[in-house]
Design an enzyme around this catalytic site. Structure first.
Site, PDB file in Angstrom:
ATOM      1  N   HIS A   1     -53.119 -62.877  70.113  1.00 43.27           N
ATOM      2  CA  HIS A   1     -52.590 -62.080  69.015  1.00 43.27           C
ATOM      3  C   HIS A   1     -52.256 -60.674  69.513  1.00 43.27           C
ATOM      4  O   HIS A   1     -53.081 -60.033  70.177  1.00 43.27           O
ATOM      5  CB  HIS A   1     -53.607 -62.016  67.877  1.00 43.27           C
ATOM      6  CG  HIS A   1     -53.713 -63.293  67.107  1.00 43.27           C
ATOM      7  ND1 HIS A   1     -54.404 -64.378  67.590  1.00 43.27           N
ATOM      8  CD2 HIS A   1     -53.207 -63.678  65.911  1.00 43.27           C
ATOM      9  CE1 HIS A   1     -54.339 -65.368  66.721  1.00 43.27           C
ATOM     10  NE2 HIS A   1     -53.604 -64.964  65.693  1.00 43.27           N
TER      11      HIS A   1
ATOM     12  N   LYS B   1     -53.726 -61.261  53.282  1.00 36.63           N
ATOM     13  CA  LYS B   1     -52.351 -60.798  53.070  1.00 36.63           C
ATOM     14  C   LYS B   1     -51.747 -61.445  51.818  1.00 36.63           C
ATOM     15  O   LYS B   1     -50.970 -60.825  51.096  1.00 36.63           O
ATOM     16  CB  LYS B   1     -51.504 -61.143  54.293  1.00 36.63           C
ATOM     17  CG  LYS B   1     -50.035 -60.781  54.173  1.00 36.63           C
ATOM     18  CD  LYS B   1     -49.315 -61.029  55.479  1.00 36.63           C
ATOM     19  CE  LYS B   1     -47.820 -60.840  55.315  1.00 36.63           C
ATOM     20  NZ  LYS B   1     -47.178 -61.939  54.614  1.00 36.63           N
TER      21      LYS B   1
END
EC number: 4.1.1.31
Length: 1046
Positions: free
Chosen positions: A249, A709
């Site tokens: 990531h 999110k």
């Protein structure tokens, strides 16, 4: 913390402040330094006392790592934490001075004066904030006006240089703080040894394995810890597993080159500690000069990554920490764990003590990787990329193990004890096995027995290099040489039958030697380096680190759609869920192949198979070719249904995978989490699936980033908790051993928690059960594993937490608490989505008020920022979503929706229930405290400055004002619930850290806003090039200053 423009040594802050600073603790999330005691300048004071010159000798007179005042402080017999924090401040002051020298040398005094002027403005701005402010941020963006005007008059080149000054200073300060953590760990162990404790692991720390064992053995401790028998603790320890999954990531903003330089700085600081009391002036001089060279080199190094990394280079970076740190740290930790277990649980005699030894092949810690295997939304990760990474990992493992075996050969040069008749005094099956290979009269039989083992490991490395070279030659254009192995010539073809492909074969050889040594009276030799190598093989195997494969569910559905159309069965994508499950189940039962290998590439089938379907089918073909342990799990992202899971099993079996990878559904949106239990219950009712479930063990991944999110922090956290409880109940119903894989990032907004121990123990009861799999992402890999002492402590923390979780009583929440969480979740989710999804002003505001669009220029990852090239915020990955808000210091995703929910309940008749939950339910309190911690690091005045300068649309400006009102209301709601009068008022360390950091990060924020404004207005390519570099530098600097990115 920084900077002076005068040739005289102007010490920033008053000396009395330095001596009045209280003991400062160490945090894993932020560096420590004192703004009142650290400077960056290019002038050096002459020594005031000639008789101190020998002690402080440096070839450049000043600065030095060995100032006289430091010697006095640490030589005191009554050492305390303040002394060691003074050492930290001294280290950072020295490095700040050296950095100032480099700036002055390369750019002149004038630019250094501007750096110092801006720093002073930032300090004055912070000092102007009323001491009665209840929150940790000043509320008026006008306080920034002098800095804003100052920066407005700078040239683009000056902005770039000044940004670099602040960014590099925060970088070296982070390195010093990381070393301070190591210094503290050593000091703590020394103190334990001084009071008669073993001092292998930290027995006096509640979050160390030694501390946990001690508490359980002696009657428990705080938070539901009870007295536990030695036998129960021993069985838990030898059977539990922590698997740390390293992912690519893109959250590590610092270049590998700079990380390596920071690592060398830490090594210099470590060496300085070693000779502080006993070293010679010459030794000190060498270290002072080495530090000067390193800091000068740091300033001269480009901090901007110019090329986007390939998946192969990402994997190379990821395995570097295994090769350079964990390869030795892991066996060192296990040796200390073994000693701790025997010391705390063993009896008076040797036999009783041996009962509690860590088994030789036990693997309480394991590692895996997504680097080179994670293809979700990343078209750069192809089947051949995964093949390359797997082979490269085998090359590295074989080379490391060969070196270790040859080292052991050198150590085992002796013979078994012999009597006066020359015959071996001890015999055993293991010793006979060795004699059978090397002969009855062989001298140094153990060494000779291991010689063919080392030779075979050498051949294993050569075979993997040969296969990698063939693969790259097949797939690279003529004349291209990408790998260092490409130019290697192989005169003979090495067969895989002549090399090690299975770690059990190698382990058997090593265990034979170990047993033979023990049988012949050489147990002390067996327990040396040979034991370390055996533990390495048990943990790392012959693959160094297995790769997980990850792909999104739609890709599998598309591949099956192509297959069904090719077979004349219609369109799989048009079938409903029931039809899909029924058809796949039939195929699993029949075991008839659906496709010939490579049929998708045949010209006559061109119309049936899309390009993405071909890539997917090639991936499964690649999986079928891999040797044992090269790959781990197959993770299905965006998994929404039972058919998504069945599809991956079917595609593996149809590709001829002999031992299918375990299929791991990833539930990552609120809707998917809420439906997960029903999906898995349907799955467990399919005999054809259960029959392929090895060991009746099912792994399920919980997505923390995307659910947050999607729904906001509070709703996502409750969904994650409740889903794991429900899934555990389903698993128990069907007698399935369920393992949860926690997909967390380093930030709170992506599921992270800086307190690893408490975070694990706060998990819902019955959901870990001694098996904990979790991602370690981006910057967290270097932070947790980049340095030996910290890496060992990280392994200890995880081991301790999983052990403590198994024996700590934590009842499930009461029904009224669950009902309350449902209510809070609904309110917070609606409030969050009403802004992020429902307000048409939000996307224009987000893109104007943050550097979200510009973040794509950061070459820190191989994958795109979005899963799909088109699309708005909903298609944006969680990392850039969090990253953008962190830069503006609003941290919106972590708190939006939380305040609305808390306020509404506190104003209702349920307010006492909510207050009781905070006091009595650890998991809920942890969630609220993390939000409070994030708010204490936020600064709405900085966010307002971004809006004032960058947002021109009146509607978007209005939304920004509304969001800041929500932010302030959330702060008040959190403090009302927690009973605090100031955010994080009990976290004195955090408040001190942020007070130190804020002026420097303020400078970078103001520089970033001006840079963004000019970039968005400029028509000059030359100016844009300079400004782009400046922007990327500010992004790196703010990330370093805040201690996190995405």
């Amino acid at each position: 913390m920084m900077l002076s423009a005068s040739r005289r040594a102007l010490v920033v802050g008053r000396a009395r402040h330095r001596h009045a600073v209280q003991a400062i603790g160490i945090s894993s999330t932020a560096p420590i330094c004192s703004s009142n005691s650290i400077l960056l300048h290019h002038g050096h004071p002459r020594r005031q006392h000639q008789n101190q010159q020998a002690y402080c000798l440096s070839s450049l007179n000043e600065p030095t790592l060995f100032p006289p005042t430091l010697g006095t402080a640490v030589d005191d017999n009554n050492k305390n934490f303040s002394d060691y924090d003074y050492m930290l401040r001294s280290d950072v002051r020295t490095m700040g001075t050296l950095l100032g020298d480099a700036i002055s040398l390369h750019h002149g005094d004038a630019i250094l004066e501007k750096v110092e002027k801006m720093r002073q403005m930032a300090k004055e701005s912070r000092a102007s904030v009323s001491t009665t402010t209840t929150t940790t941020h000043p509320g008026d963006a006008q306080r920034l006006a002098p800095m804003v005007e100052f920066v407005r008059q700078l040239s683009a080149q000056e902005i770039g240089i000044i940004s670099r000054a602040f960014a590099h200073f925060l970088g070296v300060a982070n390195a010093a703080e990381a070393h301070q953590r190591c210094r503290r760990l050593k000091m703590d162990l020394a103190k334990e040894g001084g009071v008669g404790l073993l001092g292998a692991l930290h027995e006096t720390k509640r979050d160390s394995t030694a501390g946990v064992l001690s508490q359980f053995l002696n009657g428990g401790g705080e938070g539901g810890m009870k007295k536990v028998s030695k036998e129960a603790l021993f069985n838990s320890l030898i059977n539990q597993t922590v698997e740390l999954v390293l992912t690519a990531h893109p959250t590590q903003v610092n270049r590998r080159t700079l990380l390596e330089k920071h690592g060398r700085v830490q090594k210099i600081l470590d060496e300085a500690d070693d000779i502080r009391e006993s070293g010679t002036p010459y030794q000190r001089q060498l270290l002072d000069d080495a530090l000067r060279r390193e800091i000068a080199s740091i300033w001269q190094t480009d901090e901007v990554s110019r090329v986007k990394p390939s998946p192969q280079s990402e994997a190379e970076r990821g395995t570097l920490v295994l090769e350079t740190v964990l390869w030795e740290v892991l066996p060192s930790f296990l040796r200390k764990l073994d000693a701790t277990m025997k010391n705390l649980m063993g009896g008076a005699d040797d036999e009783d003590t041996k009962k509690y030894a860590l088994p030789l092949t036990a693997s309480p810690i394991k590692f895996a990787s997504w680097m080179g295997g994670d293809r979700d939304g990343n078209p750069n990760v192809t089947p051949n990329v995964t093949r390359e990474v797997c082979l490269t990992n085998r090359i590295k493992a074989a080379r490391l193990l060969e070196a270790d075996v040859r080292e052991v050969m050198g150590l085992l040069s002796g013979n078994p004890p012999r009597g006066v008749d020359g015959k071996c005094r001890y015999e055993s099956s293991a010793m006979r096995k060795i004699r059978d290979r090397v002969g009855q009269d062989s001298r140094a039989p153990f060494r000779r027995y291991l010689h063919p083992v080392a030779t075979k490991l050498e051949a294993t490395s050569a075979w993997a290099r040969q296969e990698l070279r063939k693969l790259q030659k097949e797939n690279e254009p003529e004349g291209v040489m990408r790998s260092v192995y490409n130019d290697e010539q192989f005169t003979t073809i090495i067969s895989p039958d002549t090399v090690y492909l299975n770690k059990d074969e190698l382990l058997e050889e090593l265990l034979t030697v170990h047993q033979a040594l023990c049988d012949t009276g050489n147990a002390i030799a067996a327990d040396g380096r040979l034991t370390d190598v055996i533990r390495k093989v048990s943990t790392f195997g012959l693959t160094l680190i297995p790769l997980d494969i990850r792909q999104e569910s739609d890709r599998h559905s598309e591949a099956l759609d192509c297959i069904t159309r090719y077979l004349g069965l219609g369109s799989y994508l048009q079938w409903d869920e029931g039809a899909r499950v029924s058809w796949i189940t039939q195929q699993l039962q029949s075991r008839r192949p659906l496709l010939r290998a490579g049929a998708w590439n045949e010209a006559e089938n061109e119309g049936f198979f899309t390009a993405t379907a071909k890539d997917t089918l090639e991936t499964f073909q690649m999986i079928s070719e891999q040797h044992e342990a090269s790959l781990g799990a197959y993770v299905i992202s965006q998994c929404t249904s039972t058919s998504d899971i069945l599809a991956v099993l079917l595609l593996q079996l149809d590709a001829g995978v002999k031992k299918p990878l375990r299929v791991v559904p990833l539930f990552e949106t609120l809707l998917d989490l809420n439906g997960a239990a029903a999906t898995i219950e349907q799955l467990f009712n399919i005999p054809a699936y259960i029959g392929n479930l090895e060991g009746r063990k099912q792994e399920i991944m919980i997505g923390y980033s995307d659910s947050t999110k999607d729904a906001g922090r509070l709703a996502a956290t409750w969904a994650q908790y409740a889903t794991q409880v429900q899934l555990a109940e389903v698993a128990k119903k069907y007698s399935i051993d369920m393992v949860f894989f926690h997909g967390k990032g380093g930030t709170v907004g992506r599921g992270g928690n800086p307190n690893t121990f408490n975070a694990i123990v706060a998990h819902a009861p019955g959901t870990i059960n001694g098996q904990f799999r979790v991602t370690e992402q981006g910057e967290m890999i270097n932070r947790n594993f980049g340095y030996s002492d910290v890496a060992e402590r990280t392994l200890d923390l995880y081991t301790a937490a999983v052990l403590a979780e198994q024996h700590t009583d934590r009842p499930l929440p009461k029904k009224e608490w669950k009902d309350m969480m449902d209510k809070l979740s609904d309110i917070s989710c609606d409030a969050y989505r009403s802004v992020v999804r429902g307000d048409e002003r939000f996307v224009p505001y987000f893109r104007a008020a943050t550097p979200e669009l510009e973040l794509a220029n950061l070459n820190i990852g191989s994958r795109p920022a979005k899963r799909k090239a088109s699309g708005g915020v909903e298609s944006l990955r969680a990392i850039p979503w969090i990253f953008a808000w962190t830069q503006t210091r609003l941290n919106l995703p972590t708190w939006l929706g939380v305040g609305e929910a808390i306020n509404k309940v506190l104003r209702s008749e349920d307010n006492e229930t909510l207050r009781t939950m905070y006091k009595e339910w650890g998991a809920f309190r942890t969630t609220i405290d993390l939000v409070e911690m994030t708010l204490s690091k936020s600064d709405s005045s900085i966010a307002r400055h971004y809006e004032n300068v960058l947002v021109s649309d009146a509607e978007a400006v209005a939304l920004g004002n509304e969001i800041r009102i929500i932010h302030d209301d959330t702060e008040r709601a959190i403090m009302d619930l927690s009973g605090h009068t100031k955010l994080s008022e009990n976290d004195h360390l955090l408040l001190r850290l942020m007070a130190v950091r804020n002026p420097y990060v303020d400078c970078l924020n103001v520089l970033q806003v001006e840079t963004l404004k000019r970039l968005r207005q400029s028509d000059s390519d030359a100016e844009k090039e300079v400004l782009n570099d400046a922007l990327l530098t500010t992004i790196t600097g703010i990330a370093n200053g805040m201690g996190n990115t995405g």
